[in-house]
Design a protein around this motif. Structure first.
Motif, short mmCIF file in Angstrom:
data_model
loop_
_atom_site.label_atom_id
_atom_site.label_comp_id
_atom_site.label_asym_id
_atom_site.label_seq_id
_atom_site.Cartn_x
_atom_site.Cartn_y
_atom_site.Cartn_z
N PRO A 4 0.81 -1.23 0.00
CA PRO A 4 0.00 0.00 0.00
C PRO A 4 0.84 1.28 0.00
CG PRO A 4 -0.86 -1.56 1.61
CD PRO A 4 0.42 -2.10 1.10
N VAL A 5 1.93 1.29 0.76
CA VAL A 5 2.79 2.48 0.80
C VAL A 5 3.45 2.68 -0.56
CG1 VAL A 5 4.88 3.44 1.86
CG2 VAL A 5 3.15 2.36 3.29
N ALA A 6 3.90 1.60 -1.20
CA ALA A 6 4.53 1.71 -2.51
C ALA A 6 3.53 2.22 -3.55
CB ALA A 6 5.11 0.37 -2.93
N LYS A 7 2.29 1.71 -3.49
CA LYS A 7 1.26 2.19 -4.44
C LYS A 7 0.99 3.68 -4.24
CE LYS A 7 -1.41 -1.98 -5.38
NZ LYS A 7 -2.70 -2.64 -5.23
N LYS A 8 0.89 4.08 -2.98
CA LYS A 8 0.63 5.48 -2.67
C LYS A 8 1.79 6.35 -3.16
CE LYS A 8 -1.64 6.20 1.33
NZ LYS A 8 -1.82 6.49 2.76
N LEU A 9 3.00 5.91 -2.95
CA LEU A 9 4.18 6.66 -3.38
C LEU A 9 4.24 6.74 -4.90
CD1 LEU A 9 6.80 8.04 -2.47
CD2 LEU A 9 7.92 5.81 -2.59
N ARG A 10 3.95 5.64 -5.58
CA ARG A 10 3.96 5.64 -7.04
C ARG A 10 2.86 6.55 -7.58
NH1 ARG A 10 2.87 0.67 -11.00
NH2 ARG A 10 2.31 -0.23 -9.02
N ALA A 11 1.68 6.49 -6.97
CA ALA A 11 0.58 7.35 -7.41
C ALA A 11 0.95 8.82 -7.19
CB ALA A 11 -0.69 6.99 -6.66
N GLY A 12 1.58 9.11 -6.06
CA GLY A 12 2.00 10.48 -5.79
C GLY A 12 3.04 10.96 -6.77
N LEU A 13 4.01 10.08 -7.10
CA LEU A 13 5.04 10.47 -8.06
C LEU A 13 4.45 10.61 -9.46
CD1 LEU A 13 8.04 8.22 -6.92
CD2 LEU A 13 7.80 10.69 -6.68
N ALA A 14 3.52 9.75 -9.82
CA ALA A 14 2.88 9.85 -11.13
C ALA A 14 2.09 11.15 -11.24
CB ALA A 14 2.00 8.64 -11.37
N LYS A 15 1.38 11.49 -10.15
CA LYS A 15 0.57 12.71 -10.14
C LYS A 15 1.49 13.93 -10.23
CE LYS A 15 -3.11 14.75 -7.44
NZ LYS A 15 -3.84 14.67 -6.18
N LYS A 16 2.60 13.92 -9.46
CA LYS A 16 3.53 15.02 -9.47
C LYS A 16 4.19 15.14 -10.84
CE LYS A 16 7.34 16.90 -6.83
NZ LYS A 16 8.29 16.71 -5.76
N GLY A 17 4.51 13.98 -11.46
CA GLY A 17 5.12 13.96 -12.78
C GLY A 17 4.16 14.51 -13.83
N SER A 18 2.85 14.24 -13.72
CA SER A 18 1.88 14.74 -14.70
C SER A 18 1.65 16.23 -14.50
CB SER A 18 0.57 13.97 -14.60
OG SER A 18 -0.06 14.20 -13.36
N VAL A 19 1.74 16.72 -13.25
CA VAL A 19 1.59 18.16 -13.00
C VAL A 19 2.80 18.89 -13.57
CG1 VAL A 19 1.53 19.89 -11.16
CG2 VAL A 19 0.16 17.83 -10.97
N GLU A 20 4.00 18.38 -13.39
CA GLU A 20 5.19 19.02 -13.92
C GLU A 20 5.19 19.02 -15.44
OE1 GLU A 20 8.65 17.15 -12.27
OE2 GLU A 20 8.25 17.92 -10.27
N SER A 21 4.71 17.95 -16.07
CA SER A 21 4.67 17.89 -17.53
C SER A 21 3.61 18.86 -18.07
CB SER A 21 4.46 16.48 -18.01
OG SER A 21 3.19 15.99 -17.60
N ALA A 22 2.57 19.09 -17.32
CA ALA A 22 1.53 20.02 -17.77
C ALA A 22 2.03 21.45 -17.66
CB ALA A 22 0.27 19.85 -16.92
N ASP A 23 2.89 21.74 -16.66
CA ASP A 23 3.44 23.09 -16.48
C ASP A 23 4.47 23.40 -17.57
OD1 ASP A 23 1.93 23.55 -14.24
OD2 ASP A 23 3.50 22.92 -12.84
N SER A 24 5.12 22.42 -18.13
CA SER A 24 6.16 22.71 -19.11
C SER A 24 5.57 22.99 -20.40
CB SER A 24 7.12 21.59 -19.35
OG SER A 24 7.28 20.68 -18.36
#
Length: 154
Positions: A134-154
């Motif tokens: 569960p912690v790994a899934k949460k961390l991956r989801a958080g990194l994926a979300k952060k990665g999609s926000v950064e790609s949208a800002d660029s």
């Protein structure tokens, strides 16, 4: 007793498979037994028993007095085989001053590691499924979300 009877010529064969010699047939009677209940062979044991006459003890004693080395029947035991058919598991004749090898630290460490692994093994899978995943899934989801926000800002 069977070895003594074999040594003096009353029996032939090996332990678990003795038979009467001609000399033995004068003093004993063999009887065949079978349970014979049908079905598989392992459930139907068969065996032979020997009933020795009262004269056997006197005849054996006379044979022992006449020939202490035993019967010269060809397949009797040699003196060495008769004296010691079994080998000792350990030699207890030492004085105790000898170096007795102690278990090494490496062997003890490996044994301890194996014991610990056996004790911990039943708890590893529940820990992995209930805590780590569960912690790994949460961390991956958080990194994926952060990665999609950064790609949208660029």
């Amino acid at each position: 007793m069977n070895e003594l009877l074999k040594l003096h010529g009353y029996l032939y064969g090996n332990p678990g498979a003795y038979g009467l010699t001609e000399k033995g047939q004068q003093y004993a009677e063999e009887t065949y037994h079978s349970r014979g209940t049908g079905g598989y062979a392992q459930y139907n044991p068969s065996w032979q028993t020997r009933t020795w006459s009262d004269e056997t003890a006197e005849a054996l004693k006379a044979d022992m007095d006449a020939s202490p080395g035993g019967f010269d029947g060809g397949d009797s035991l040699t003196e060495e085989e008769y004296a010691s058919p079994y080998q000792p598991l350990s030699d207890c004749s030492s004085s105790g001053d000898d170096d007795v090898s102690q278990p090494s630290w490496e062997g003890l460490a490996i044994g301890g590691a194996v014991a610990a692994a056996l004790l911990v093994a039943p708890h590893v899978k529940p820990f992995w499924n209930n805590k780590v995943k569960p912690v790994a899934k949460k961390l991956r989801a958080g990194l994926a979300k952060k990665g999609s926000v950064e790609s949208a800002d660029s």
